[in-house]
Design a protein around this motif. Sequence first.
Motif: not given
Length: 258
Positions: A146-147, A160-166, A188-189, A193-195
Motif C-alpha cells: 500500500r506504500q 501511497s494508496i492510503d491518505p498519509v501525512d507527508m 507499479l500501476q 492494477a486498479g489501485a
Amino acid sequence: MLKEQSFEFGQGSYEVEHVFVLRSNEASNESAEDHLLGIMYDFTNLTEEAARDIEADWVGHMSIAQNVNDQEVVLEVSDEASDEEASQVEVLIEENDTITQTVYYELESIEDLAVLSVDGEAFEVNVENLLKLPLQSALYVSNNARQAFIFDFQTLYAASIDPVDMEYFTESRIDTLSDEAKEHYNLLQEKFAGAEWTLYELKVDYELDEDESVLVSQAVDDSDNENAEDQEIGSFYGEDDWAKFMFDDVRYWLVSGE
C-alpha cells in the motif's frame, strides 16, 4: 570530499553536485558487467561567447584513477550511460548561463578507492561506501503493498494508496517524472492494477552514518542562503545490497531497479 567542490578552467566553472555509482544494468547503464562512477556537475559559462563541448574541457583537465593490485589504472569515460541521440546535438551555453551535466567513468574495481586529480589537487572517492547508499533508480513496495518508494537519483518519490501525512514531501504529477522514474511508476500501476496511488516528491541528500544506515535529508537550495542546512527526515536501513530496506518500521522490497 568531492561533492560541492568547485573548479574553474576552460570555458567556465564546474561545481560538483552529486557523486554516485550506477550498478550494471541500472538506469541508463546498459552494461551487463561494468559499474560506472557518475559525477554530476553544474557548469557556468564565464566567457563572453557561447560555450560548447564542455565535457571535453572536463575530461581534458580531470583525471580519475584507481590503484588495483598495485597498478594504477586511469578510468575511461563511458558512453554506456549516454543518450546517443542527445550526444549528437551540440549544446551551446550562453554567457553566465548554467546547465547540469553528468559524466560517467568505467570503474576498474568496486573495492578500491578512485582518486580524481585536477590542477595539483587530489580527491578520494570511496566506491565501497557509495555502493552502501540507495540505488540511483529503483522501485520498492512495502510488505502490505500500500506504500511505495521510487528512487530517481536526487529525487525521492513516495506513493501511497492510503491518505498519509507527508511532511516535507510535496504532491507530484506523473508528467513531470523522468523517463526512468516513469518506467518505475508504470510498473507499479501494472502490478497493482486498479489501485489509486497518490504520488509525492522530495529533493534529497543521502549520507552514510557510522552504523551504515543512510541518513535521508531534504536537500535545501542554498543559493539564496549560504547558512541553509538540509533537514533530516529519517534513516533507511538497506539489506542484502538494497534488495530490501527498512524505513519507519516498514520493510520495502525491490521490484525493479537492477
